[in-house]
Write an enzyme that holds these catalytic residues in place. Structure first.
Site, mmCIF file in Angstrom:
data_model
loop_
_atom_site.group_PDB
_atom_site.id
_atom_site.type_symbol
_atom_site.label_atom_id
_atom_site.label_comp_id
_atom_site.label_asym_id
_atom_site.label_seq_id
_atom_site.Cartn_x
_atom_site.Cartn_y
_atom_site.Cartn_z
ATOM 1 N N ARG A 1 0.798 -1.085 0.131
ATOM 2 C CA ARG A 1 -0.182 0.126 0.027
ATOM 3 C C ARG A 1 0.842 1.101 0.011
ATOM 4 O O ARG A 1 2.214 1.164 0.228
ATOM 5 C CB ARG A 1 -1.108 0.132 1.253
ATOM 6 C CG ARG A 1 -0.193 0.042 2.625
ATOM 7 C CD ARG A 1 -1.161 0.217 3.649
ATOM 8 N NE ARG A 1 -0.486 0.027 4.946
ATOM 9 C CZ ARG A 1 -1.119 -0.043 6.351
ATOM 10 N NH1 ARG A 1 -2.163 0.054 6.329
ATOM 11 N NH2 ARG A 1 -0.113 0.016 7.199
ATOM 12 N N ASN B 1 -5.277 7.292 4.063
ATOM 13 C CA ASN B 1 -5.139 6.559 5.267
ATOM 14 C C ASN B 1 -3.436 6.670 5.540
ATOM 15 O O ASN B 1 -2.558 6.310 4.839
ATOM 16 C CB ASN B 1 -5.122 5.085 5.190
ATOM 17 C CG ASN B 1 -4.879 4.427 6.606
ATOM 18 O OD1 ASN B 1 -5.822 4.415 7.412
ATOM 19 N ND2 ASN B 1 -4.027 3.401 6.679
ATOM 20 N N GLU B 2 -3.184 7.571 6.678
ATOM 21 C CA GLU B 2 -1.664 7.600 7.162
ATOM 22 C C GLU B 2 -0.707 8.006 6.359
ATOM 23 O O GLU B 2 0.219 7.455 5.572
ATOM 24 C CB GLU B 2 -1.092 6.329 7.679
ATOM 25 C CG GLU B 2 -1.896 5.711 9.062
ATOM 26 C CD GLU B 2 -1.421 4.581 9.593
ATOM 27 O OE1 GLU B 2 -0.719 3.916 9.111
ATOM 28 O OE2 GLU B 2 -1.623 4.309 11.014
ATOM 29 N N GLU C 1 -7.162 4.546 15.698
ATOM 30 C CA GLU C 1 -6.761 3.203 15.689
ATOM 31 C C GLU C 1 -5.982 2.711 17.078
ATOM 32 O O GLU C 1 -5.250 3.510 17.225
ATOM 33 C CB GLU C 1 -5.720 2.658 14.387
ATOM 34 C CG GLU C 1 -6.552 2.899 13.176
ATOM 35 C CD GLU C 1 -5.212 2.497 11.899
ATOM 36 O OE1 GLU C 1 -4.461 1.903 12.365
ATOM 37 O OE2 GLU C 1 -5.905 2.828 10.825
ATOM 38 N N TRP D 1 3.250 -7.666 11.307
ATOM 39 C CA TRP D 1 2.841 -8.194 10.169
ATOM 40 C C TRP D 1 3.533 -9.763 10.193
ATOM 41 O O TRP D 1 4.188 -9.930 10.886
ATOM 42 C CB TRP D 1 3.714 -6.985 9.133
ATOM 43 C CG TRP D 1 2.901 -5.881 9.054
ATOM 44 C CD1 TRP D 1 1.865 -5.511 9.623
ATOM 45 C CD2 TRP D 1 3.150 -5.008 7.877
ATOM 46 N NE1 TRP D 1 1.396 -4.069 9.103
ATOM 47 C CE2 TRP D 1 2.109 -3.883 8.205
ATOM 48 C CE3 TRP D 1 4.083 -4.640 7.081
ATOM 49 C CZ2 TRP D 1 2.230 -2.772 7.200
ATOM 50 C CZ3 TRP D 1 4.192 -3.668 6.158
ATOM 51 C CH2 TRP D 1 3.055 -2.607 6.245
ATOM 52 N N GLU E 1 -1.481 -8.406 7.391
ATOM 53 C CA GLU E 1 -1.765 -8.175 8.744
ATOM 54 C C GLU E 1 -2.514 -9.481 9.450
ATOM 55 O O GLU E 1 -3.374 -9.049 10.261
ATOM 56 C CB GLU E 1 -2.517 -7.050 8.864
ATOM 57 C CG GLU E 1 -1.633 -6.070 8.507
ATOM 58 C CD GLU E 1 -2.044 -4.650 8.917
ATOM 59 O OE1 GLU E 1 -3.208 -4.355 9.293
ATOM 60 O OE2 GLU E 1 -1.262 -3.681 8.973
#
Ligand code: GLA
Length: 684
Positions: A112, A150-151, A315, A323, A365
């Site tokens: 990602r 996201n992030e 989160e 991971w 994950e």
């Protein structure tokens, strides 16, 4: 228009991925969330290929069905725009959207965050998916807000695609106007680096010495990455503000090379943080003195609070994390997840979502555990979440009306952090000293804020604090120095460490005696200085007026020379050829004081200063607390909430003078009480 009331109501919730699960599970999942006291879910932030499986063909069925069920159970929904994970069709057809390493290797589909911020094609495709989602969900009764992407800058925070090099050149043209100015700013006269045509300007590229570049260019690179990130986020924010003005906007961090303050001020209603306290335990330095373990993340939470006084934890760690082939964290012990939740809340979170509802059975994950295990049967973590849900159903209302209260702030700024990433002559010191101060304060139950010095910072921002600690601001503009001087004249106390004030904002060294921009204010000059490492044995300093008060003078020593008679010497070096020379000074200016500490701080030296300034815990006289317990105070006009967080596994004794009640249980407490291992009290 900003939504000032976005976090007025306390919410607990969870990140949910309906696309990962058989549809038959959804109804039961939402039902159980509601039972646990959850009121909000975040969805969709990685679901681009579900929404747009083929370019230009959109489908919303899966999320329509999931959101209808969430709504049926009374849950509210935050939608994440899915741009952190461009689909395979997209990157295959438009490889120019991909990120590239400094060495020129293209980073392909398969994880990602593989895109770059400057591709016009990616701007266009991101705008389309954002608008489609916004238009589709704008009237959905369950939707209350949006998370952009996201992030940002997680996984990777450097970008060297063609689009980035081209955009950087444009950025430099806008910033400097002429090549002469750019050459001056980057000091290109050194080593014949002078540019004679804009076409010669690039982001840093590999050079003959590994990772060695022009330092001024490297500083501008960080500013450029931050500007690129914000410009990219703005494309989405503008669309969302236009199509869903009735919903609030946020994004989740916190990552490098991004001015999250400006991002939030310009585009968002509030900032969100992803809190995995175990990162501070698995990444600990085994040589670190007096570690704070998972309590160390309280310091990060104080940085989040400086971005948004009230914030969301998008989160919150709720299980062992990892991971498949990296990050292998232990399972939170009983009570630890609850402790971490209240740690976030104590520091300013008014909304907390656990990551994630159920552990993924596929993908990278599979070991990043959610509250529920693969088997979906009740487990300890689910029970703990339910306890927290029940407590906050009672206590949440009062908590959200309060704000974290502190009289002392630890200062940081982006220029020094970005410069200090490359410059080892000051960068590592700020982290070292910031931590030392945080530890010294938190162990004495003195809450502290983090304050980012920015061009927008005003005198009244500073005047909220009695004491400011600005450990090693190597880069200091004269405007910053004069703002600090006004603060001190008005009665404030500012404390600097070594390496203060000697660079301008381009990273050039001033041709002035150190501490450069801070020389007037501190009333001293630096006679000479040295790194203390390698063949240089450790040095120490002796504090005036106290027998045997000797502390280490870590990492770097500035030998000080008082230049004014308002300067008092507080400590002197006790070793090496400069033994007896001033190491710590305080200068009276107006009704305040400017301190200069010639070394890198450690806990003991911060402790000396705390003592000499007479700083005390706001709980002094009210509560007696052991050092394992963190104190945070959230306050409103009605009064104070004292959050007591026991970070040790063992029970501890606290003493309550008079009587207080615990907001979480309603119990009345007085005298000596035992607080269980990982226990939490919120006293009013
Ligand atoms: C981040 C991400 C999540 C997940 C977790 C765990 O915080 O936002 O999607 O990947 O980390 O790795």
């Amino acid at each position: 228009m900003k939504h000032k009331d976005a976090l007025d109501e306390f919410r607990l919730g969870v990140c949910y991925y309906p696309e990962h699960w058989p549809e038959e599970l959804w109804d039961d999942d939402f039902r159980r969330m509601k039972e646990l006291g959850f009121s909000v879910v975040r969805v969709a932030e990685f679901a681009w290929s579900i929404f747009e499986p083929v370019e230009g063909e959109f489908q919303f069925g899966l999320f329509d069905r999931a959101l209808a069920l969430a709504d049926k159970h009374g849950l509210k929904v935050i939608i994440g725009t899915p741009t952190a994970t461009p689909p395979a069709w997209l990157t295959h057809k438009y490889p120019e959207v991909l990120n590239v390493t400094q060495e020129g290797v293209m980073l392909r589909h398969g994880l990602r965050r593989h895109y770059n911020y400057n591709s016009k094609k990616y701007h266009e495709l991101s705008a389309i998916i954002t608008r489609k989602l916004a238009e589709h969900f704008k009237d959905h009764p369950a939707v209350i807000g949006w998370q952009i992407d996201n992030e940002f800058n997680c996984e990777i925070g450097e970008f060297y695609s063609q689009a980035d090099h081209d955009a950087f050149r444009e950025w430099c043209r806008n910033k400097y106007g002429t090549l002469d100015k750019l050459n001056e700013a980057w000091g290109t006269v050194f080593w014949s680096q002078t540019y004679s045509d804009w076409e010669q300007v690039f982001l840093p590229r590999p050079t003959p010495a590994h990772k060695q570049f022009n330092p001024h260019l490297v500083l501008d690179e960080k500013r450029f990455i931050s500007d690129s990130t914000i410009a990219y986020a703005k494309i989405q924010a503008d669309i969302l503000r236009e199509v869903v003005p009735h919903h609030w906007l946020t994004t989740n961090g916190l990552f490098g090379h991004l001015d999250s303050h400006r991002l939030t001020d310009d585009l968002l209603d509030f900032f969100s943080y992803d809190s995995y306290p175990q990162f501070s335990t698995i990444h600990y330095d085994p040589n670190e003195e007096n570690r704070l373990a998972d309590r160390g993340s309280s310091q990060t939470l104080s940085a989040i609070r400086s971005i948004s006084p009230s914030f969301c934890i998008m989160e919150q760690q709720s299980g062992p994390g990892g991971w498949v082939n990296r990050m292998d964290m232990p399972s939170p012990k009983p009570g630890q997840m609850r402790l971490w939740t209240y740690q976030s809340i104590a520091h300013g979170a008014n909304m907390v979502l656990y990551f994630r509802w159920r552990t993924a059975t596929v993908g990278t994950e599979i070991y990043w555990h959610g509250i529920n295990d693969y088997h979906n049967r009740p487990n300890r973590r689910v029970r703990e979440a339910g306890q927290i849900g029940a407590e906050l159903a009672q206590a949440g209302g009062w908590i959200t009306s309060t704000r974290y209260a502190a009289d002392i702030a630890l200062l940081r700024d982006y220029d020094n952090e970005w410069d200090g990433e490359y410059d080892v002559w000051h960068g590592p010191f700020s982290w070292q000293s910031g931590k030392a101060w945080f530890k010294a304060l938190t162990r004495r139950h003195i809450p502290s804020d983090t304050l980012f010095m920015r061009p927008e910072t005003t005198l009244s921002d500073l005047e909220r604090y009695k004491v400011l600690v600005y450990p090693h601001p190597a880069i200091m503009r004269d405007e910053t120095a004069s703002l600090l001087e006004q603060y001190v004249r008005g009665g404030g106390i500012v404390i600097f460490g070594c390496r203060t004030g000697y660079k301008d904002e381009r990273g050039h060294c001033y041709m002035r005696p150190f501490p450069g921009a801070a020389a007037e204010l501190t009333g001293i000059s630096v006679e000479e200085f040295t790194m203390v490492k390698g063949s240089r044995p450790a040095t120490s300093m002796k504090w005036e007026g106290e027998e045997d008060a000797v502390t280490r003078a870590d990492s770097f020593n500035d030998v000080l020379l008082p230049e004014r008679d308002t300067v008092e010497v507080v400590a002197r070096y006790a070793s090496d050829y400069y033994a007896g020379k001033p190491a710590v000074t305080r200068n009276k200016v107006g009704s305040g004081e400017a301190w200069y500490f010639g070394a890198v701080f450690n806990e003991a030296s911060a402790g000396q200063i705390i003592k000499r300034l007479g700083l005390e815990s706001p709980a002094a006289g009210l509560l007696e607390l052991p050092e394992q317990v963190e104190l945070a105070v959230r306050r409103d006009d009605e009064g104070s909430l004292y959050f007591l967080l026991n970070f040790s596994e063992e029970p501890v004794v606290i003493t309550v003078e008079g009587e207080k009640s615990d907001l979480l249980t309603g119990a009345k407490l007085s005298g000596a009480i035992s607080l269980e291992g990982f226990g939490v009290l919120v006293l009013s």
